[in-house]
Structure formats: C-alpha cells, structure tokens
Design a protein around this motif. Structure first.
Motif, PDB file in Angstrom:
ATOM      1  N   PHE A  33      16.399 -27.065 -43.140  1.00  0.00           N
ATOM      2  CA  PHE A  33      15.968 -28.328 -43.733  1.00  0.00           C
ATOM      3  C   PHE A  33      17.435 -29.316 -43.528  1.00  0.00           C
ATOM      4  CE2 PHE A  33      12.213 -27.357 -45.795  1.00  0.00           C
ATOM      5  CZ  PHE A  33      12.170 -25.969 -45.988  1.00  0.00           C
ATOM      6  N   TYR A  35      19.097 -32.577 -45.449  1.00  0.00           N
ATOM      7  CA  TYR A  35      18.853 -33.447 -46.330  1.00  0.00           C
ATOM      8  C   TYR A  35      19.989 -34.736 -46.515  1.00  0.00           C
ATOM      9  CZ  TYR A  35      14.970 -30.877 -48.572  1.00  0.00           C
ATOM     10  OH  TYR A  35      14.101 -30.160 -48.855  1.00  0.00           O
ATOM     11  N   GLN A  37      22.345 -37.114 -48.984  1.00  0.00           N
ATOM     12  CA  GLN A  37      22.738 -37.360 -50.284  1.00  0.00           C
ATOM     13  C   GLN A  37      23.641 -38.437 -50.224  1.00  0.00           C
ATOM     14  OE1 GLN A  37      24.303 -34.282 -52.676  1.00  0.00           O
ATOM     15  NE2 GLN A  37      23.550 -35.165 -54.526  1.00  0.00           N
ATOM     16  N   GLN A  41      23.411 -40.056 -56.068  1.00  0.00           N
ATOM     17  CA  GLN A  41      21.925 -39.957 -56.052  1.00  0.00           C
ATOM     18  C   GLN A  41      21.529 -38.402 -55.545  1.00  0.00           C
ATOM     19  OE1 GLN A  41      19.759 -42.660 -56.211  1.00  0.00           O
ATOM     20  NE2 GLN A  41      21.570 -43.759 -56.787  1.00  0.00           N
ATOM     21  N   GLY A  42      20.241 -38.094 -55.918  1.00  0.00           N
ATOM     22  CA  GLY A  42      19.720 -36.852 -55.307  1.00  0.00           C
ATOM     23  C   GLY A  42      19.604 -36.889 -53.895  1.00  0.00           C
ATOM     24  N   PRO A  43      19.413 -35.478 -53.251  1.00  0.00           N
ATOM     25  CA  PRO A  43      19.216 -35.398 -51.782  1.00  0.00           C
ATOM     26  C   PRO A  43      18.014 -35.802 -51.531  1.00  0.00           C
ATOM     27  CG  PRO A  43      20.029 -33.239 -52.791  1.00  0.00           C
ATOM     28  CD  PRO A  43      19.855 -34.066 -53.869  1.00  0.00           C
ATOM     29  N   PHE A  45      14.968 -35.946 -48.098  1.00  0.00           N
ATOM     30  CA  PHE A  45      14.375 -35.244 -47.222  1.00  0.00           C
ATOM     31  C   PHE A  45      14.663 -35.987 -45.943  1.00  0.00           C
ATOM     32  CE2 PHE A  45      11.981 -32.072 -44.745  1.00  0.00           C
ATOM     33  CZ  PHE A  45      11.328 -32.871 -44.050  1.00  0.00           C
ATOM     34  N   TYR A  48      12.675 -31.003 -41.123  1.00  0.00           N
ATOM     35  CA  TYR A  48      12.183 -29.506 -41.307  1.00  0.00           C
ATOM     36  C   TYR A  48      11.945 -28.569 -40.023  1.00  0.00           C
ATOM     37  CZ  TYR A  48       9.096 -25.897 -42.604  1.00  0.00           C
ATOM     38  OH  TYR A  48       8.405 -24.591 -42.812  1.00  0.00           O
ATOM     39  N   ASP A  56       8.596 -31.572 -39.204  1.00  0.00           N
ATOM     40  CA  ASP A  56       8.431 -32.781 -40.098  1.00  0.00           C
ATOM     41  C   ASP A  56       9.651 -33.490 -39.808  1.00  0.00           C
ATOM     42  OD1 ASP A  56       8.174 -34.832 -42.131  1.00  0.00           O
ATOM     43  OD2 ASP A  56       7.323 -33.316 -43.641  1.00  0.00           O
ATOM     44  N   SER A  58       9.794 -36.976 -40.725  1.00  0.00           N
ATOM     45  CA  SER A  58       9.469 -38.181 -41.467  1.00  0.00           C
ATOM     46  C   SER A  58      10.382 -38.770 -42.309  1.00  0.00           C
ATOM     47  CB  SER A  58       8.141 -37.867 -42.546  1.00  0.00           C
ATOM     48  OG  SER A  58       8.598 -37.020 -43.501  1.00  0.00           O
ATOM     49  N   LEU A  91      23.347 -32.432 -46.131  1.00  0.00           N
ATOM     50  CA  LEU A  91      23.297 -30.962 -46.471  1.00  0.00           C
ATOM     51  C   LEU A  91      22.274 -30.513 -45.508  1.00  0.00           C
ATOM     52  CD1 LEU A  91      22.838 -31.869 -50.349  1.00  0.00           C
ATOM     53  CD2 LEU A  91      24.743 -30.669 -49.435  1.00  0.00           C
ATOM     54  N   GLY A  99       7.878 -23.126 -45.788  1.00  0.00           N
ATOM     55  CA  GLY A  99       7.333 -23.661 -46.794  1.00  0.00           C
ATOM     56  C   GLY A  99       8.306 -23.905 -47.891  1.00  0.00           C
ATOM     57  N   ALA A 100       7.906 -24.583 -49.172  1.00  0.00           N
ATOM     58  CA  ALA A 100       8.796 -24.796 -50.262  1.00  0.00           C
ATOM     59  C   ALA A 100       8.531 -23.878 -51.318  1.00  0.00           C
ATOM     60  CB  ALA A 100       8.583 -26.344 -50.715  1.00  0.00           C
ATOM     61  N   TYR A 104      15.835 -21.220 -51.636  1.00  0.00           N
ATOM     62  CA  TYR A 104      16.774 -22.254 -50.556  1.00  0.00           C
ATOM     63  C   TYR A 104      18.261 -21.519 -50.692  1.00  0.00           C
ATOM     64  CZ  TYR A 104      12.972 -25.457 -49.945  1.00  0.00           C
ATOM     65  OH  TYR A 104      11.991 -26.030 -49.305  1.00  0.00           O
ATOM     66  N   PHE A 106      21.948 -23.515 -49.768  1.00  0.00           N
ATOM     67  CA  PHE A 106      22.614 -24.662 -49.232  1.00  0.00           C
ATOM     68  C   PHE A 106      23.767 -24.311 -48.467  1.00  0.00           C
ATOM     69  CE2 PHE A 106      19.711 -28.077 -50.615  1.00  0.00           C
ATOM     70  CZ  PHE A 106      18.483 -27.208 -51.460  1.00  0.00           C
TER      71      PHE A 106
ATOM     72  N   ILE B  43      25.233 -26.759 -52.990  1.00  0.00           N
ATOM     73  CA  ILE B  43      24.130 -26.790 -53.942  1.00  0.00           C
ATOM     74  C   ILE B  43      23.769 -25.387 -54.184  1.00  0.00           C
ATOM     75  CG2 ILE B  43      21.781 -27.327 -54.694  1.00  0.00           C
ATOM     76  CD1 ILE B  43      21.957 -30.071 -53.409  1.00  0.00           C
ATOM     77  N   LEU B  91       6.773 -29.326 -52.239  1.00  0.00           N
ATOM     78  CA  LEU B  91       5.651 -29.809 -51.689  1.00  0.00           C
ATOM     79  C   LEU B  91       5.510 -29.077 -50.562  1.00  0.00           C
ATOM     80  CD1 LEU B  91       5.895 -33.861 -51.871  1.00  0.00           C
ATOM     81  CD2 LEU B  91       4.896 -32.063 -53.518  1.00  0.00           C
ATOM     82  N   THR B  92       4.355 -29.075 -49.793  1.00  0.00           N
ATOM     83  CA  THR B  92       3.883 -28.105 -48.661  1.00  0.00           C
ATOM     84  C   THR B  92       5.093 -27.492 -47.984  1.00  0.00           C
ATOM     85  OG1 THR B  92       2.080 -29.449 -48.502  1.00  0.00           O
ATOM     86  CG2 THR B  92       2.553 -27.771 -46.826  1.00  0.00           C
ATOM     87  N   ASP B  93       6.012 -28.363 -47.557  1.00  0.00           N
ATOM     88  CA  ASP B  93       7.299 -27.964 -46.369  1.00  0.00           C
ATOM     89  C   ASP B  93       8.346 -28.397 -46.838  1.00  0.00           C
ATOM     90  OD1 ASP B  93       6.314 -29.763 -43.610  1.00  0.00           O
ATOM     91  OD2 ASP B  93       6.872 -30.494 -45.758  1.00  0.00           O
ATOM     92  N   LYS B  94       8.675 -29.159 -47.916  1.00  0.00           N
ATOM     93  CA  LYS B  94      10.040 -29.834 -48.355  1.00  0.00           C
ATOM     94  C   LYS B  94      10.190 -29.907 -49.815  1.00  0.00           C
ATOM     95  CE  LYS B  94       7.819 -34.276 -47.642  1.00  0.00           C
ATOM     96  NZ  LYS B  94       7.789 -35.244 -46.495  1.00  0.00           N
ATOM     97  N   PHE B  97      13.876 -34.123 -54.490  1.00  0.00           N
ATOM     98  CA  PHE B  97      14.615 -34.050 -55.417  1.00  0.00           C
ATOM     99  C   PHE B  97      14.866 -35.253 -56.666  1.00  0.00           C
ATOM    100  CE2 PHE B  97      17.707 -30.774 -53.900  1.00  0.00           C
ATOM    101  CZ  PHE B  97      16.971 -30.846 -52.461  1.00  0.00           C
ATOM    102  N   GLY B  98      14.880 -34.870 -57.924  1.00  0.00           N
ATOM    103  CA  GLY B  98      15.332 -35.734 -58.707  1.00  0.00           C
ATOM    104  C   GLY B  98      16.741 -36.219 -58.657  1.00  0.00           C
ATOM    105  N   THR B  99      17.444 -37.109 -59.432  1.00  0.00           N
ATOM    106  CA  THR B  99      18.772 -37.758 -59.179  1.00  0.00           C
ATOM    107  C   THR B  99      19.731 -37.002 -59.734  1.00  0.00           C
ATOM    108  OG1 THR B  99      18.247 -39.209 -60.929  1.00  0.00           O
ATOM    109  CG2 THR B  99      17.871 -40.233 -58.694  1.00  0.00           C
TER     110      THR B  99
END
Lengths: 115, 107
Positions: A33, A35, A37, A41-43, A45, A48, A56, A58, A91, A99-100, A104, A106, B43, B91-94, B97-99
């Motif tokens: 994956f 990401y 950041q 802020q948070g990372p 997406f 993938y 993916d 997107s 990242l 899948g999730a 993970y 990092f 992380i 979610l399905t494949d990813k 994140f929160g802040t």
C-alpha cells in the motif's frame, strides 16, 4: 530485510521536477500500500497492489502520480512535474495477506518537500 | 463528515495517569487498527481487532461494533508513550485513517 524499507528518507525537489520513491516490502508480503500524509493529518490512501497487480488506484490525486510493482516485490511511486501541494510524507506498508484484515508493517516514510 | 473521527485531538497527561483515546467510525468495517507514530518516524501497529478487547502490556483496546466505537487505553502512562495515536478502519482492501491524537506525557 526485517522491515519495510523506504528510500530516500528525505527528498527535496524543485517544482516541476520528477521524483521516484522506492519501497522494499517484507519478503513474501502479498499486499503493498502507498499512503500520503500531509502535515498534521492522518495518512490518505493512494494505491494498493496485490503481488504485481494494481487493484486499486482510486486515491492517486492526479495523472501525475504513477505506481508500479512489476515483479510483485519492490514498488516505485513516481510523481511527475511535482507541485508544492505534493509536499508530504509518503508511507509504504505491506501485509502478508490480502485485504485490510491482516496486520500491516509500515516503512518510515519518505518526506518530500517541493520548493 | 470524516468516516473516522478521533477524540481528543490533543492530550496532555502527567506520568502515571490513565489515558483514553476514542475513535468513532461511520462505515461498515472488516477490522479496526490502532497505530502509533513517533515524530519523524514510521508507524507501528499496536492492535488489530474486530470484536471485544485486546491487551498488550499497558495498552488495552476495545471495540463496540454495534455502536461503531473503539477506545485505546494506556494505564500508568509514561513519557515514552508520547506519540500520535491513530485509529484506522479496514475496508475491503485499504485502511481509512483518523487524523490522530497527539499525546504528551510529562514526568
């Protein structure tokens, strides 16, 4: 190696320059994956891969962003014609499964600064 | 509205205090992750859970699927716990994140 390795650790690019960021995942990890950041802020997406297949993309913010993982291991994130808004930490994470639902690992990230 | 919301955004504590960080989400998930990020560092994954409660040392994570809420607790906090704690939902494949919650523990 034992962890996810990213290089370079820091990159300063002039606006308009192309950059390439590298990610070496844990050997045998199927999923990879990317990401982005932004500061404070948070990372977010970006994209993938499952083995060499990009399942993916997107989250890629524009067609200036391109990622590949041609042999299902090392991945490269390329940003063409960098803009100031591209400044962020990029990242990479890898996972043994698909899948999730899997844990993970990092990398330490690449901090990109576009000046 | 963000799909993953954390509270508080910032938290300061004295060494030894009990810490709680909350995470609420609005989407159906397959799993929830708690992560730790040190300044300038990568992380580290702390927990992945889809139900109930998990404990690792002084860290405890709980999740209530019906209420779409999770909490991360730190008992007997220590200055080395100072970091950003991030909740992420799978979610399905990813991950989404929160802040993050920035925690500072003072001696």
């Amino acid at each position: 190696g034992a962890g996810v390795s990213q290089s370079p650790r820091y990159k300063v690019a002039k606006r308009g320059q192309d950059v390439a960021l590298r990610c070496d995942p844990i050997s045998g990890h199927v999923s990879l994956f990317w990401y982005q950041q932004a500061l404070g802020q948070g990372p977010e997406f970006l994209t993938y891969f499952q083995n060499e297949a990009q399942l993916d993309k997107s989250g890629l913010p524009s067609d200036r962003f391109f990622a590949e993982r041609p042999e299902g291991s090392v991945s490269t994130l390329k940003i063409q014609r960098t803009q100031q808004e591209d400044s962020a930490v990029y990242l990479c994470a890898s996972s043994l499964g698909r899948g999730a639902n899997y844990g993970y690992t990092f990398g330490s990230g690449t901090r990109l600064t576009v000046v | 509205k963000n799909e993953v919301e954390q509270s508080p955004q910032n938290l300061t504590a004295q060494e030894g205090e009990f810490i709680t960080i909350n995470c609420s989400y609005s989407v159906g998930i397959s799993a929830l992750h708690w992560l730790q990020q040190h300044p300038g560092g990568g992380i580290v994954s702390l927990f992945m859970l889809s139900s109930g409660k998990k404990k690792h040392g002084r860290l405890i994570a709980t999740i209530n699927i019906q209420e779409k809420h999770s909490s991360l607790h730190i008992t007997a906090s220590h200055p080395r716990d100072s970091a950003v704690y991030i909740c992420a939902v799978g979610l399905t494949d990813k991950l989404i994140f929160g802040t993050g919650t920035r925690l500072q523990v003072f001696p």
